[in-house]
Design a protein around this motif. Structure first.
Motif, mmCIF file in Angstrom:
data_model
loop_
_atom_site.group_PDB
_atom_site.id
_atom_site.type_symbol
_atom_site.label_atom_id
_atom_site.label_comp_id
_atom_site.label_asym_id
_atom_site.label_seq_id
_atom_site.Cartn_x
_atom_site.Cartn_y
_atom_site.Cartn_z
ATOM 1 N N ALA A 195 95.863 -6.508 83.432
ATOM 2 C CA ALA A 195 95.739 -6.763 84.873
ATOM 3 C C ALA A 195 95.204 -5.524 85.601
ATOM 4 C CB ALA A 195 97.093 -7.183 85.448
ATOM 5 N N LEU A 196 95.675 -4.352 85.194
ATOM 6 C CA LEU A 196 95.171 -3.098 85.790
ATOM 7 C C LEU A 196 93.675 -2.953 85.563
ATOM 8 C CD1 LEU A 196 97.269 0.117 85.047
ATOM 9 C CD2 LEU A 196 96.873 -1.048 87.215
ATOM 10 N N LEU A 232 98.372 -1.061 94.302
ATOM 11 C CA LEU A 232 97.410 -1.706 93.393
ATOM 12 C C LEU A 232 98.018 -1.796 91.995
ATOM 13 C CD1 LEU A 232 94.275 0.226 94.641
ATOM 14 C CD2 LEU A 232 94.580 -2.259 94.795
ATOM 15 N N LEU A 233 98.694 -0.744 91.599
ATOM 16 C CA LEU A 233 99.335 -0.764 90.279
ATOM 17 C C LEU A 233 100.557 -1.678 90.286
ATOM 18 C CD1 LEU A 233 98.124 2.434 90.639
ATOM 19 C CD2 LEU A 233 98.765 2.373 88.251
ATOM 20 N N ARG A 234 101.236 -1.730 91.426
ATOM 21 C CA ARG A 234 102.368 -2.655 91.535
ATOM 22 C C ARG A 234 101.881 -4.093 91.446
ATOM 23 N NH1 ARG A 234 106.997 -0.266 93.055
ATOM 24 N NH2 ARG A 234 107.868 -2.278 93.662
ATOM 25 N N LEU A 235 100.730 -4.354 92.059
ATOM 26 C CA LEU A 235 100.144 -5.704 92.010
ATOM 27 C C LEU A 235 99.956 -6.139 90.552
ATOM 28 C CD1 LEU A 235 98.718 -7.989 93.770
ATOM 29 C CD2 LEU A 235 96.594 -6.827 93.233
ATOM 30 N N ALA A 236 99.398 -5.230 89.755
ATOM 31 C CA ALA A 236 99.157 -5.550 88.342
ATOM 32 C C ALA A 236 100.476 -5.806 87.609
ATOM 33 C CB ALA A 236 98.386 -4.414 87.668
ATOM 34 N N ARG A 237 101.475 -4.983 87.916
ATOM 35 C CA ARG A 237 102.768 -5.144 87.234
ATOM 36 C C ARG A 237 103.419 -6.471 87.583
ATOM 37 N NH1 ARG A 237 105.567 -0.317 89.409
ATOM 38 N NH2 ARG A 237 107.401 -1.485 88.783
ATOM 39 N N TYR A 238 103.417 -6.825 88.862
ATOM 40 C CA TYR A 238 104.033 -8.106 89.260
ATOM 41 C C TYR A 238 103.233 -9.285 88.695
ATOM 42 C CZ TYR A 238 107.197 -5.739 92.478
ATOM 43 O OH TYR A 238 108.181 -4.951 93.014
ATOM 44 N N ARG A 239 101.945 -9.093 88.666
ATOM 45 C CA ARG A 239 101.095 -10.141 88.127
ATOM 46 C C ARG A 239 101.493 -10.453 86.686
ATOM 47 N NH1 ARG A 239 94.563 -10.603 88.226
ATOM 48 N NH2 ARG A 239 94.714 -12.673 87.334
ATOM 49 N N ALA A 240 101.687 -9.385 85.922
ATOM 50 C CA ALA A 240 102.049 -9.560 84.514
ATOM 51 C C ALA A 240 103.490 -10.050 84.375
ATOM 52 C CB ALA A 240 101.872 -8.232 83.775
ATOM 53 N N ARG A 241 104.383 -9.462 85.159
ATOM 54 C CA ARG A 241 105.803 -9.774 84.961
ATOM 55 C C ARG A 241 106.175 -11.152 85.483
ATOM 56 N NH1 ARG A 241 109.986 -6.604 88.232
ATOM 57 N NH2 ARG A 241 108.521 -4.905 87.908
ATOM 58 N N LEU A 242 105.655 -11.498 86.669
ATOM 59 C CA LEU A 242 106.038 -12.774 87.271
ATOM 60 C C LEU A 242 105.052 -13.885 86.935
ATOM 61 C CD1 LEU A 242 106.828 -11.417 90.873
ATOM 62 C CD2 LEU A 242 108.473 -11.860 89.034
ATOM 63 N N GLY A 243 103.872 -13.518 86.446
ATOM 64 C CA GLY A 243 102.831 -14.521 86.215
ATOM 65 C C GLY A 243 102.254 -15.005 87.540
ATOM 66 N N PHE A 244 102.401 -14.236 88.627
ATOM 67 C CA PHE A 244 101.875 -14.619 89.937
ATOM 68 C C PHE A 244 100.432 -14.124 90.069
ATOM 69 C CE2 PHE A 244 105.855 -15.132 92.831
ATOM 70 C CZ PHE A 244 106.450 -15.921 91.875
ATOM 71 N N LEU A 294 101.770 4.567 86.068
ATOM 72 C CA LEU A 294 101.278 4.197 84.724
ATOM 73 C C LEU A 294 102.434 4.077 83.741
ATOM 74 C CD1 LEU A 294 98.059 6.255 83.885
ATOM 75 C CD2 LEU A 294 98.313 3.774 84.014
ATOM 76 N N ARG A 295 103.383 4.999 83.846
ATOM 77 C CA ARG A 295 104.541 4.925 82.939
ATOM 78 C C ARG A 295 105.349 3.652 83.205
ATOM 79 N NH1 ARG A 295 103.624 10.334 83.060
ATOM 80 N NH2 ARG A 295 104.544 10.710 85.096
ATOM 81 N N LEU A 296 105.464 3.263 84.486
ATOM 82 C CA LEU A 296 106.160 2.012 84.788
ATOM 83 C C LEU A 296 105.396 0.824 84.206
ATOM 84 C CD1 LEU A 296 107.267 2.664 88.492
ATOM 85 C CD2 LEU A 296 108.741 2.526 86.472
ATOM 86 N N THR A 297 104.077 0.905 84.250
ATOM 87 C CA THR A 297 103.255 -0.169 83.686
ATOM 88 C C THR A 297 103.513 -0.290 82.182
ATOM 89 O OG1 THR A 297 101.569 0.411 85.314
ATOM 90 C CG2 THR A 297 100.875 -1.031 83.517
ATOM 91 N N LEU A 298 103.552 0.860 81.516
ATOM 92 C CA LEU A 298 103.784 0.862 80.066
ATOM 93 C C LEU A 298 105.190 0.381 79.722
ATOM 94 C CD1 LEU A 298 102.059 4.276 79.334
ATOM 95 C CD2 LEU A 298 101.306 2.054 78.450
ATOM 96 N N ALA A 299 106.121 0.517 80.676
ATOM 97 C CA ALA A 299 107.513 0.118 80.414
ATOM 98 C C ALA A 299 107.784 -1.335 80.804
ATOM 99 C CB ALA A 299 108.464 1.036 81.171
ATOM 100 N N GLU A 300 106.774 -2.060 81.262
ATOM 101 C CA GLU A 300 106.963 -3.460 81.627
ATOM 102 C C GLU A 300 107.345 -4.285 80.388
ATOM 103 O OE1 GLU A 300 106.666 -5.558 84.430
ATOM 104 O OE2 GLU A 300 106.923 -3.669 85.485
ATOM 105 N N PRO A 301 108.022 -5.421 80.588
ATOM 106 C CA PRO A 301 108.354 -6.271 79.433
ATOM 107 C C PRO A 301 107.096 -6.681 78.652
ATOM 108 C CG PRO A 301 109.430 -7.087 81.419
ATOM 109 C CD PRO A 301 108.560 -5.944 81.849
ATOM 110 N N ASP A 302 106.000 -6.929 79.350
ATOM 111 C CA ASP A 302 104.746 -7.247 78.660
ATOM 112 C C ASP A 302 103.686 -6.218 79.088
ATOM 113 O OD1 ASP A 302 102.467 -8.257 77.517
ATOM 114 O OD2 ASP A 302 102.714 -10.296 78.309
ATOM 115 N N PRO A 303 103.715 -5.035 78.482
ATOM 116 C CA PRO A 303 102.794 -3.982 78.921
ATOM 117 C C PRO A 303 101.331 -4.330 78.650
ATOM 118 C CG PRO A 303 104.001 -3.280 76.954
ATOM 119 C CD PRO A 303 104.591 -4.584 77.392
#
Ligand code: ATP
Length: 424
Positions: free
Chosen positions: A233-234, A175-187, A218-227
């Protein structure tokens, strides 16, 4: 993109750091494949952050061969025997190596049980179809693609789709990966996947995962290019509220606060404080204790915990104090002991609404006044005959206040004279 072009992926790999060595090493290995984010990003015309490779044999052995081709002594290898993985890292990049595996989940939310598998099985254990693409690196099938049937269409349509119905229940960190990809890829999540995600959240799937693993995500989420986008998204998925009903994320507030944060501030501290803001202002709870407990559970370090806690708790109270600080020395009294993130968050909370002036005061403190330093030090006062002790500090503080308020002319002499004349 009706077909996934494996040959094109391999041609692009040849231009990446470590790519030529990888292709050379795997030339005759039909058991080696490029997987995960790299094929996805290359097929999208982007540059992957790292290369993920799966091999049929021993990952550590393969990593050793790769490291000696890439950088000899300068490439470091880290082996995780338990997971059958190894990482090759050198100054120019990083390649992750894993043994091909199949996974089963003994219970929802638990770590998977792993056994050696085929490339096909390895593709099947992945989170989303766009990540379930393997490009064979060597042997007679070099450049051929093994992928989930929907991968090509989903990549073309910018869709995130899980591979099976139980995906989020088996591993709710997805679920958290979904949010990260959503933000990073715009998918965007495909409709059924969105439904499965909402169901998993609503039925408490996240409670089956250890807080330590959730903290790592959560730390990976915060480290995304667009946190900011990733946290938004989360929040939209309901993940934050599932972790604690008072967690949330005000995207506009976070954007304003980040814009106010100077270069030497810590964006992750600020963003976590935004997530915790409603909880910090909940009069019905012992907010500092609850926040500390939450952050400890997520295994943030004590330093991170204290910085976030201070920011989240202080910022709301700072708003009024900033507005009332009618000159720079007062501003210093109010802001100097607060973390930069707390002042930036207070400024963002105040901006655009009463009390007017607080946002500007925060901005002025962060950009200008906090950098003002005296030319004299305690040693100068000792040399001038002031006895050692707290009086030295009081005299220096008095001079700094006058300096900030523009009551002194420039230079050491004026400062020294003011220090000696100060009534403390
Ligand atoms: P990228 O997908 O760009 O590599 P990342 O660096 O955040 O993003 P990693 O955590 O390195 O991703 O994962 C690499 C690949 O491993 C992913 O693309 C995905 O295929 C797979 N993967 C990672 N975590 C999971 C999981 N929890 N469940 C299923 N597959 C996963």
């Amino acid at each position: 993109m009706a077909e996934l072009q494996g040959q094109e992926v391999l041609a692009a790999v040849g231009h990446l750091a470590g790519g030529p060595e990888l292709l050379e090493l795997t030339r005759s290995r039909e058991d080696a494949a490029l997987v995960g984010g790299a094929p996805r990003d290359l097929l999208l015309g982007g540059t992957p952050r790292e290369l993920d490779v799966v091999v049929g044999g021993d990952a550590a052995l393969f990593a050793g061969d790769l490291a000696s081709r890439i950088g000899g002594a300068s490439a470091a290898i880290t082996v995780h025997d338990r997971f059958g993985t190894a990482v090759v890292e050198w100054e120019g990049g990083r390649i992750d190596v894993a043994e091909q595996r199949a996974e089963t989940y003994p219970s929802p939310g638990a770590l998977p049980e792993v056994r050696p598998g085929t490339i096909g099985e390895d593709v099947q254990r992945r989170d989303f179809t766009v990540n379930s693409i393997a490009v064979i690196l060597g042997g007679p099938r070099r450049g051929s693609v093994q992928a989930s049937p929907e991968a090509a269409a989903d990549l073309a349509a910018a869709r995130l789709r899980v591979l099976h119905e139980r995906s989020f229940v088996d591993d709710p960190t997805r679920l958290l990966r979904l949010a990260r990809y959503r933000a990073r890829l715009g998918f965007a999540p495909e409709a059924h996947t969105a439904l499965l995600a909402a169901e998993a959240v609503a039925t408490g799937a996240l409670a089956t995962v250890s807080r330590a693993r959730l903290g790592a995500e959560l730390r990976l989420t915060l480290a995304e290019p667009d946190p900011v986008a990733a946290l938004a998204a989360l929040d939209e998925l309901g993940v934050l509220a599932a972790l604690d009903p008072q967690l949330g994320f005000d995207r506009d507030l976070a954007t304003r606060a980040l814009a106010m944060l100077p270069e030497d501030g810590r964006p992750a501290v600020l963003l976590l404080a935004v997530v915790l803001l409603a909880l910090s202002m909940d009069g019905g709870r012992d907010a500092p204790t609850d926040i500390a407990r939450l952050l400890d559970g997520f295994e943030f370090t004590a330093t991170e915990r204290e910085a976030v806690l201070k920011t989240a708790v202080l910022a709301p109270a700072l708003v009024d104090q900033l507005r009332e600080a009618d000159r720079p020395s007062r501003l210093r009294d109010v802001a100097a002991s607060s973390p930069l993130e707390g002042v930036a968050l207070a400024g963002a909370l105040a901006s655009g609404r009463p009390p007017y002036g607080a946002a500007e005061a925060a901005h002025e403190w962060l950009r200008r006044w906090r950098h003002v330093r005296l030319a004299i030090t305690g040693d100068d006062l000792l040399a001038a005959g002031i006895p050692p002790g707290p009086e030295i500090g009081r005299r220096l503080a008095s001079v700094l206040a006058r300096r900030l308020d523009g009551e002194l002319s420039d230079g050491r002499d004026a400062e020294l004279q003011a220090a000696l004349e100060a009534s403390v």
